[in-house]
Design a protein around this motif. Structure first.
Motif, PDB file in Angstrom:
ATOM      1  N   ARG A   1       0.846  -1.209   0.000  1.00  0.00           N
ATOM      2  CA  ARG A   1       0.000   0.000   0.000  1.00  0.00           C
ATOM      3  C   ARG A   1       0.872   1.246   0.000  1.00  0.00           C
ATOM      4  O   ARG A   1       0.565   2.233  -0.666  1.00  0.00           O
ATOM      5  N   ALA A   2       1.974   1.213   0.756  1.00  0.00           N
ATOM      6  CA  ALA A   2       2.900   2.346   0.772  1.00  0.00           C
ATOM      7  C   ALA A   2       3.491   2.562  -0.622  1.00  0.00           C
ATOM      8  O   ALA A   2       3.601   3.690  -1.091  1.00  0.00           O
ATOM      9  N   GLN A   3       3.862   1.474  -1.300  1.00  0.00           N
ATOM     10  CA  GLN A   3       4.404   1.585  -2.655  1.00  0.00           C
ATOM     11  C   GLN A   3       3.366   2.153  -3.612  1.00  0.00           C
ATOM     12  O   GLN A   3       3.689   2.948  -4.496  1.00  0.00           O
ATOM     13  N   ALA A   4       2.098   1.773  -3.412  1.00  0.00           N
ATOM     14  CA  ALA A   4       1.024   2.315  -4.253  1.00  0.00           C
ATOM     15  C   ALA A   4       0.848   3.812  -4.008  1.00  0.00           C
ATOM     16  O   ALA A   4       0.637   4.578  -4.950  1.00  0.00           O
ATOM     17  N   MET A   5       0.946   4.236  -2.739  1.00  0.00           N
ATOM     18  CA  MET A   5       0.848   5.670  -2.420  1.00  0.00           C
ATOM     19  C   MET A   5       1.950   6.440  -3.145  1.00  0.00           C
ATOM     20  O   MET A   5       1.707   7.513  -3.699  1.00  0.00           O
ATOM     21  N   ILE A   6       3.148   5.888  -3.149  1.00  0.00           N
ATOM     22  CA  ILE A   6       4.284   6.540  -3.799  1.00  0.00           C
ATOM     23  C   ILE A   6       4.098   6.549  -5.311  1.00  0.00           C
ATOM     24  O   ILE A   6       4.335   7.564  -5.970  1.00  0.00           O
TER      25      ILE A   6
ATOM     26  N   ARG B   1       6.177  13.641  -1.780  1.00  0.00           N
ATOM     27  CA  ARG B   1       7.355  14.502  -1.905  1.00  0.00           C
ATOM     28  C   ARG B   1       8.279  14.286  -0.720  1.00  0.00           C
ATOM     29  O   ARG B   1       7.820  14.119   0.406  1.00  0.00           O
ATOM     30  N   LEU B   2       9.557  14.309  -1.001  1.00  0.00           N
ATOM     31  CA  LEU B   2      10.593  14.214   0.009  1.00  0.00           C
ATOM     32  C   LEU B   2      11.422  15.477  -0.097  1.00  0.00           C
ATOM     33  O   LEU B   2      12.070  15.710  -1.117  1.00  0.00           O
ATOM     34  N   ASN B   3      11.349  16.323   0.920  1.00  0.00           N
ATOM     35  CA  ASN B   3      12.039  17.621   0.914  1.00  0.00           C
ATOM     36  C   ASN B   3      11.663  18.448  -0.318  1.00  0.00           C
ATOM     37  O   ASN B   3      12.501  19.107  -0.928  1.00  0.00           O
ATOM     38  N   GLY B   4      10.384  18.377  -0.697  1.00  0.00           N
ATOM     39  CA  GLY B   4       9.872  19.183  -1.798  1.00  0.00           C
ATOM     40  C   GLY B   4      10.068  18.589  -3.177  1.00  0.00           C
ATOM     41  O   GLY B   4       9.618  19.151  -4.170  1.00  0.00           O
ATOM     42  N   VAL B   5      10.718  17.426  -3.280  1.00  0.00           N
ATOM     43  CA  VAL B   5      10.989  16.800  -4.571  1.00  0.00           C
ATOM     44  C   VAL B   5      10.097  15.567  -4.716  1.00  0.00           C
ATOM     45  O   VAL B   5      10.014  14.734  -3.810  1.00  0.00           O
ATOM     46  N   HIS B   6       9.420  15.438  -5.865  1.00  0.00           N
ATOM     47  CA  HIS B   6       8.558  14.279  -6.108  1.00  0.00           C
ATOM     48  C   HIS B   6       9.355  12.989  -6.013  1.00  0.00           C
ATOM     49  O   HIS B   6      10.474  12.899  -6.507  1.00  0.00           O
ATOM     50  N   VAL B   7       8.750  11.992  -5.405  1.00  0.00           N
ATOM     51  CA  VAL B   7       9.367  10.678  -5.256  1.00  0.00           C
ATOM     52  C   VAL B   7       8.557   9.681  -6.053  1.00  0.00           C
ATOM     53  O   VAL B   7       7.326   9.686  -6.002  1.00  0.00           O
ATOM     54  N   ARG B   8       9.225   8.820  -6.792  1.00  0.00           N
ATOM     55  CA  ARG B   8       8.535   7.821  -7.614  1.00  0.00           C
ATOM     56  C   ARG B   8       8.860   6.388  -7.204  1.00  0.00           C
ATOM     57  O   ARG B   8       8.241   5.464  -7.698  1.00  0.00           O
ATOM     58  N   ARG B   9       9.851   6.201  -6.312  1.00  0.00           N
ATOM     59  CA  ARG B   9      10.271   4.850  -5.935  1.00  0.00           C
ATOM     60  C   ARG B   9      10.186   4.654  -4.427  1.00  0.00           C
ATOM     61  O   ARG B   9      10.607   5.514  -3.656  1.00  0.00           O
ATOM     62  N   GLY B  10       9.702   3.501  -4.021  1.00  0.00           N
ATOM     63  CA  GLY B  10       9.623   3.180  -2.602  1.00  0.00           C
ATOM     64  C   GLY B  10      10.981   2.972  -1.973  1.00  0.00           C
ATOM     65  O   GLY B  10      11.130   3.020  -0.759  1.00  0.00           O
TER      66      GLY B  10
ATOM     67  N   THR C   1       5.790  15.146   2.370  1.00  0.00           N
ATOM     68  CA  THR C   1       4.510  15.780   2.059  1.00  0.00           C
ATOM     69  C   THR C   1       3.722  14.795   1.212  1.00  0.00           C
ATOM     70  O   THR C   1       4.216  14.326   0.178  1.00  0.00           O
ATOM     71  N   PHE C   2       2.492  14.469   1.645  1.00  0.00           N
ATOM     72  CA  PHE C   2       1.697  13.485   0.911  1.00  0.00           C
ATOM     73  C   PHE C   2       0.226  13.612   1.287  1.00  0.00           C
ATOM     74  O   PHE C   2      -0.105  14.033   2.395  1.00  0.00           O
ATOM     75  N   PRO C   3      -0.651  13.230   0.353  1.00  0.00           N
ATOM     76  CA  PRO C   3      -2.084  13.239   0.675  1.00  0.00           C
ATOM     77  C   PRO C   3      -2.436  11.983   1.463  1.00  0.00           C
ATOM     78  O   PRO C   3      -1.908  10.903   1.206  1.00  0.00           O
ATOM     79  N   LEU C   4      -3.298  12.137   2.444  1.00  0.00           N
ATOM     80  CA  LEU C   4      -3.791  11.008   3.221  1.00  0.00           C
ATOM     81  C   LEU C   4      -5.230  11.314   3.591  1.00  0.00           C
ATOM     82  O   LEU C   4      -5.494  12.265   4.329  1.00  0.00           O
TER      83      LEU C   4
END
Length: 107
Positions: A22-27, A33-42, A53-56
């Motif tokens: 589920r965490a990988q799906a969220m990513i 975002r990690l320190n303002g940069v989009h993250v694409r990999r778990g 920063t993330f929607p929940l």
């Protein structure tokens, strides 16, 4: 840079996701975002001091990682490893704690 943890594992340990898949799906949704940069990999490394920063649910969570947990523990222990940087998250936590307290007194 010292101790680090995979982002997908950290999301599970901090109780933002129930499972690593589920965490990988969220990513993978592309909103993390990690320190303002989009993250694409778990497998992205997260260090103490980093800001996530993330929607929940219906809100956007902004949290600073204070320390890396050793395991997935109870919610109180998980919260001790991060702090909310936005007001909406703090009010949500207060509402959860109030709900928990009310539930205990009813039993």
């Amino acid at each position: 840079m010292g101790e680090a943890m995979r982002m997908d594992r950290l999301l599970v340990y901090l109780r933002f996701a129930r499972t690593r898949s589920r965490a990988q799906a969220m990513i993978a949704e592309g909103h993390m975002r990690l320190n303002g940069v989009h993250v694409r990999r778990g497998s992205e490394d997260v260090h103490p001091g980093d800001v996530l920063t993330f929607p929940l649910g219906n809100q956007v969570r902004i949290v600073e990682v204070l320390s890396l947990p050793d395991r997935r523990g109870p919610p109180g222990m998980a919260r001790s490893h991060y702090r909310e940087l936005d007001r909406s998250g703090e009010s949500a936590i207060a509402a959860d704690e109030t709900r928990d307290t009310q539930g205990e007194s009813a039993t």
